[in-house]
Design a protein around this motif. Sequence first.
Motif, short mmCIF file in Angstrom:
data_model
loop_
_atom_site.label_atom_id
_atom_site.label_comp_id
_atom_site.label_asym_id
_atom_site.label_seq_id
_atom_site.Cartn_x
_atom_site.Cartn_y
_atom_site.Cartn_z
N VAL A 125 0.84 -1.20 0.00
CA VAL A 125 0.00 0.00 0.00
C VAL A 125 0.87 1.25 0.00
N LEU A 126 1.88 1.28 0.84
CA LEU A 126 2.73 2.46 0.95
C LEU A 126 3.57 2.68 -0.30
N ASP A 127 4.02 1.61 -0.93
CA ASP A 127 4.78 1.77 -2.17
C ASP A 127 3.91 2.37 -3.27
N GLY A 128 2.62 2.07 -3.24
CA GLY A 128 1.71 2.72 -4.18
C GLY A 128 1.64 4.21 -3.93
N LEU A 129 1.64 4.59 -2.66
CA LEU A 129 1.64 6.01 -2.30
C LEU A 129 2.91 6.69 -2.79
N SER A 130 4.04 5.99 -2.70
CA SER A 130 5.32 6.60 -3.06
C SER A 130 5.51 6.75 -4.56
N GLU A 131 4.54 6.31 -5.37
CA GLU A 131 4.61 6.61 -6.80
C GLU A 131 4.55 8.12 -7.04
N SER A 132 3.98 8.84 -6.09
CA SER A 132 3.95 10.31 -6.18
C SER A 132 5.32 10.85 -5.78
N LEU A 237 -3.45 9.34 5.09
CA LEU A 237 -2.21 10.06 4.87
C LEU A 237 -2.38 11.20 3.88
N THR A 238 -3.08 10.97 2.80
CA THR A 238 -3.21 12.00 1.77
C THR A 238 -4.16 13.12 2.16
N ALA A 239 -5.07 12.84 3.11
CA ALA A 239 -6.03 13.87 3.52
C ALA A 239 -5.51 14.74 4.65
N ALA A 240 -4.40 14.33 5.28
CA ALA A 240 -3.86 15.10 6.41
C ALA A 240 -3.35 16.46 5.92
N PRO A 241 -3.46 17.49 6.75
CA PRO A 241 -3.03 18.83 6.32
C PRO A 241 -1.52 18.90 6.09
N THR A 242 -1.12 19.73 5.15
CA THR A 242 0.28 19.88 4.79
C THR A 242 1.06 20.62 5.88
#
Length: 263
Positions: A125-132, A237-242
């Motif tokens: 799952v996390l490696d999919g996120l790291s495609e960004s 993770l993606t919805a958390a504020p920057t």
Amino acid sequence: MAKRGLAVAPSGRPGRGRLYVNLPDGRAVAWYDRKANRISVLADERREEILTALRPYLTGTVAIGPPPVPTAADLRRLALRPDDDLAPNRPGEDLLGELTHGSAGTRARHRLRQELAARERIGEVLDGLSESEEWRVLHSLGGITDHLVIGPPGVFCIRAVPGRRQRAVVGELLLTVGRAEPRPDPRACRRAAAYATRALSATVTPVLAVADASRVEVAPTLRDVRVLTPPTLTPFLTAAPTTLKPPDVEALFAAARDWTTWL
């Protein structure tokens, strides 16, 4: 591998990021930025060797020249010894070693395989996120944590646990899966995040990721440790504020991938 002692090594997961051309002692003489399609040369007298080493990886029209002014993260990466680089680690790297070369009994090996499956599931799952390009992910940080994620919302220390297709109950101190003995995973997750906070001089959020449970119940009093599952991990993770800018992400990643940071 390349001719005349040069070797090509990825900066992270194979197929992504930069490719570094290194001398036998691990020092870099060039790197190929695949996103920019540019080769930055540190040793111009080795330009032809560098091109020969990188030729199998090049596509299209490639720019080549001296590197841009390096950032602090670049300098740290260039000085990093290959043996100290944690970026190439696979999910569950330490467990793979135990299963391959260890002397654990049948029950212990079954438990290790369950733990490995959970880490691989969460790692996928996390490696999919790291495609960004915005995110950086590390796995198997030497017994400190199973996964470390760095991105715009900050740094997250993630402990993966197997749900074994049973009900998982998470309290402030213990995790119980089915009828098995309670485990101190919430405490371990909290300690790992505190250790990472000190090592990186940055706030690190503890996350307990339960893989493949039939149901996950979390005590309402548990507030400092986030409890997630594979379907909820990326959205959280993606919805958390920057909170971090790209240079901050790169600087933290450069520190986190260096094993000496954690000593």
